[in-house]
Design a protein around this motif. Structure first.
Motif, mmCIF file in Angstrom:
data_model
loop_
_atom_site.group_PDB
_atom_site.id
_atom_site.type_symbol
_atom_site.label_atom_id
_atom_site.label_comp_id
_atom_site.label_asym_id
_atom_site.label_seq_id
_atom_site.Cartn_x
_atom_site.Cartn_y
_atom_site.Cartn_z
ATOM 1 N N LEU A 68 0.763 -1.175 -0.049
ATOM 2 C CA LEU A 68 -0.187 -0.038 -0.141
ATOM 3 C C LEU A 68 0.816 1.142 -0.036
ATOM 4 N N GLY A 69 1.890 1.277 0.814
ATOM 5 C CA GLY A 69 2.764 2.379 0.894
ATOM 6 C C GLY A 69 2.013 3.819 1.327
ATOM 7 N N SER A 70 1.221 3.987 1.960
ATOM 8 C CA SER A 70 0.410 5.159 2.264
ATOM 9 C C SER A 70 1.675 6.215 2.738
ATOM 10 N N ALA A 71 1.307 7.407 2.149
ATOM 11 C CA ALA A 71 2.239 8.459 2.515
ATOM 12 C C ALA A 71 1.412 9.677 2.316
ATOM 13 N N ASP A 72 1.722 11.001 3.300
ATOM 14 C CA ASP A 72 1.168 12.144 3.203
ATOM 15 C C ASP A 72 1.636 12.796 1.719
ATOM 16 N N GLU A 73 0.873 13.725 1.393
ATOM 17 C CA GLU A 73 0.972 14.388 0.022
ATOM 18 C C GLU A 73 2.686 15.055 0.162
ATOM 19 N N THR A 81 4.170 1.007 -5.061
ATOM 20 C CA THR A 81 3.223 0.790 -4.146
ATOM 21 C C THR A 81 2.064 1.718 -4.770
ATOM 22 N N VAL A 82 0.916 1.142 -3.901
ATOM 23 C CA VAL A 82 -0.396 1.439 -4.509
ATOM 24 C C VAL A 82 -0.381 3.222 -4.261
#
Length: 135
Positions: A68-73, A81-82
């Protein structure tokens, strides 16, 4: 009275992939465009609704689990990653699916559980480094 979910009156109630935070999403329209409104506490994010179909197609083509690799802008997304795909100039919209400047990130955190809710994907629920794949 409609019992349809995904509306402002009856939003999808979701949890982040690690199952640590609850948030809500619903489909709406803004400037003639279908969007997803994502409410996390007092923060409201908007995503282009076509991300649901586009992400599903990309995951089908990918054919395997994807981090997923979620990160803030403001932070760079990990390659492959997604999250990276959700802001890539190579994706079908040519950039960010997030629509509110300053809040365009976190695509890899909030969109995958919606995909799972809609029966389009499997999402892991580990404390960190979760992945998803198309169903």
């Amino acid at each position: 009275m409609s019992t349809e979910t995904g509306t402002k009156e009856n939003p999808w109630k979701l949890k982040t992939p690690p199952q640590t935070s609850e948030y809500e999403m619903y489909k709406d329209e803004k400037d003639g465009k279908a969007i997803i409104v994502c409410t996390v506490g007092k923060t409201v994010l908007h995503y282009d609704y076509r991300c649901v179909d586009d992400l599903y197609v990309m995951l089908k083509e990918h054919g395997d689990w994807m981090e997923l690799g979620s990160a803030d802008e403001q932070k760079p997304a990990k390659e492959g990653t997604v999250e990276a795909w959700g802001r890539s100039p190579e994706n079908p919209v040519g950039g960010w699916y997030g629509l509110k400047k300053g809040y365009r990130g976190r695509f890899g955190m909030y969109v995958p559980p919606l995909m799972e809710e809609l029966g389009l994907a499997e999402v892991e629920h580990n404390p960190r480094n979760n992945r998803m794949r198309a169903k």
